[in-house]
Each structure stands twice: as structure tokens, then as C-alpha cells.
Design an enzyme around this catalytic site. Structure first.
Site, PDB file in Angstrom:
ATOM      1  N   ASP A  36       0.946  -1.079  -0.025  1.00  0.00           N
ATOM      2  CA  ASP A  36      -0.151   0.029  -0.062  1.00  0.00           C
ATOM      3  C   ASP A  36       1.015   1.310   0.152  1.00  0.00           C
ATOM      4  OD1 ASP A  36      -2.514   1.262  -0.024  1.00  0.00           O
ATOM      5  OD2 ASP A  36      -2.572   1.347   2.272  1.00  0.00           O
ATOM      6  N   ASN A  71     -10.532  -3.063  -6.666  1.00  0.00           N
ATOM      7  CA  ASN A  71      -9.864  -1.944  -7.257  1.00  0.00           C
ATOM      8  C   ASN A  71     -10.140  -1.720  -8.521  1.00  0.00           C
ATOM      9  OD1 ASN A  71      -6.378  -3.173  -6.117  1.00  0.00           O
ATOM     10  ND2 ASN A  71      -7.716  -1.528  -5.369  1.00  0.00           N
TER      11      ASN A  71
END
EC number: 2.5.1.31
Length: 257
Positions: A24, A72
Site C-alpha cells: 500500500d 480495485n
């Protein structure tokens, strides 16, 4: 009170067998440098290389990288398109390096939603490395923990429907056998970068007993020392004695000689 241990007492047996990583912070890393988000994704590839190298040197059985979650797809279309192209490029460029280093590559997730071009690259990469006996590298792409459990339960439901299985025979072990990565050890260390402290629907079943390690580093800045520090923290947690990143680095160097 914990005490510092000597290197001679630190062996590979105390290390995690399966590490999961939520990579991340690519976008925020790029923004901090005044660059577009895609610049961060590309920079993150180098961090992947370093992490795989470090895990391999340590003799870790498996490492699973969360590359693209099922959520996503909600990102801007242009960013998703760039991510898919980057995935294809990295697969094509890196698979020979993985094969040379005896690393087995597996792509886990609902890959049928990818383009036929990307699906072909995935099959080629997995086939090339399928007989390798070193580190197992799982790349979670279009993956979600809920999806994984759902597909496992659905497969068992089909068996019940066909009369090949009794509903009362379904237990945790049977469900686990239908999950992705069922042949690998459960995750014992989960690492998430960028300072976020959540698991984002990642490997919900497999991380049931994992230690969670959160670092403020953005993913592109993650390197071998970063992994060594995370593993040292894990050893200290599991074994209740002191351990440093330098000791883990020493183990890496031993494996590299």
C-alpha cells in the site's frame, strides 16, 4: 523481560513460513513527489524485487503479495488500464528471473475477468515455473478473501448437489482444502505498508492466526532491510526474546554465500 539472543541461536526454524504483504502507498508516494499515481505503481515493482529476493534468501516457504484486489476495479479506468499493462510487462520481464532463481509463481484470484492477453501471459508464467522447488510466490490479482471463501463453499455445494458429499461432512478442514493456496502453510506474518491498519478483505481465512505488522513506509520505499525488520519483530513476538533486523540480515547473508 526479554533478552537479546546471539546469532548462533537464531535459526531458520523460528522464521515465518508464509508471509502476506499488502503493498500500500504507491499513490501517496507518487503524490509526495509531485508525480501521477501510475509513477508510484511502477516504482513499486522495484520493491517487489527486493522483497522477493530477501524472502528467498531467508528460506521462506511462501510469500503472497496483494497486487490487485477485486475492489480495485472501482478505481479510475485509466489507472486500472495502466495497472493491467504494467502487470503484463512485469510478467513478461520478470518470469525468467524468477525461473532462474527456482521460484514458483502462482497467480491467485478470479483471473477470468482479465483480458485474454493477460490470461495467456499468466498461464505461460505459471507453466514455466511450475516445477520449481524454491520460494512459492503468490501474486493475488483480482482477489478478495470473501471471494476465496465463497468459491470454496460453492465447490462443496456442487458436490452435495451431485450426491458426492453429505452436508454434515463439511468441516473447517474440508473448506480449507478448497481455498486457494490450500497446499501451503497458513499465513503467520502479514505486513501492510503506508500506515494503514486494516486487512482490506485479504486472505480472511488464511490469516486467522497471523501476526499483523504495520509500517508507515510507503510500498516503493520497502526494501530488504524493511523485510528483515518485520521478520525480527515477528520472531520477537513469537519466541518472546529480542531479535534485530541486523540478525535477520545476517541470516540472509549466510544463505547468500
Amino acid at each position: 523481560m526479554t533478552s537479546q539472543i546471539n546469532n548462533e541461536f537464531l535459526s531458520l526454524d523460528v522464521l515465518p513460513k508464509h508471509i502476506a504483504v499488502i503493498m500500500d502507498g504507491n499513490g501517496r508516494w507518487a503524490k509526495a513527489q509531485g508525480k501521477p499515481r501510475v509513477f508510484g505503481h511502477k516504482a513499486g515493482v522495484d520493491a517487489v524485487r527486493k522483497t522477493i529476493s530477501a524472502a528467498s534468501k531467508l528460506g521462506i516457504n511462501a510469500i503472497t503479495l496483494f497486487a490487485f484486489s477485486s475492489e480495485n476495479w472501482r478505481r479510475p479506468e485509466e489507472e486500472v488500464s495502466v495497472l493491467m499493462e504494467l502487470f503484463i510487462t512485469v510478467l513478461s520481464r520478470e518470469v525468467k528471473r524468477l525461473h532462474k532463481n527456482n521460484i514458483q509463481l502462482r497467480i491467485i484470484g478470479e483471473t477470468s475477468q482479465f483480458s485474454s492477453r493477460l490470461q495467456k501471459k499468466i498461464v505461460e508464467a505459471e507453466t514455466l515455473t511450475s516445477e520449481n522447488t524454491g520460494l512459492v510466490l503468490n501474486v493475488a490479482a483480482n482477489y478478495g478473501g470473501k471471494w476465496d471463501i465463497t468459491q470454496a463453499v460453492r465447490r462443496l455445494a456442487y458436490q452435495v448437489e451431485r450426491g458426492n458429499l453429505q452436508a454434515d461432512d463439511i468441516d473447517e478442514d474440508l473448506i480449507a482444502s478448497k481455498l486457494t493456496m490450500s497446499d501451503l502453510p497458513e499465513v503467520d506474518l502479514m505486513i501492510r505498508t503506508s500506515g494503514e491498519c486494516r486487512i482490506s478483505n485479504f486472505m480472511l481465512w488464511q490469516m486467522a492466526y497471523a501476526e499483523f505488522y504495520f509500517t508507515d513506509q510507503y510500498w516503493p520505499d520497502f526494501n530488504e532491510q524493511s523485510l528483515a525488520d518485520a521478520v525480527a519483530w515477528f520472531v520477537s513476538r513469537e519466541r518472546r526474546f529480542g531479535c534485530t533486523g541486523e540478525q535477520i540480515q545476517a541470516l540472509m547473508n549466510e544463505k547468500d554465500q
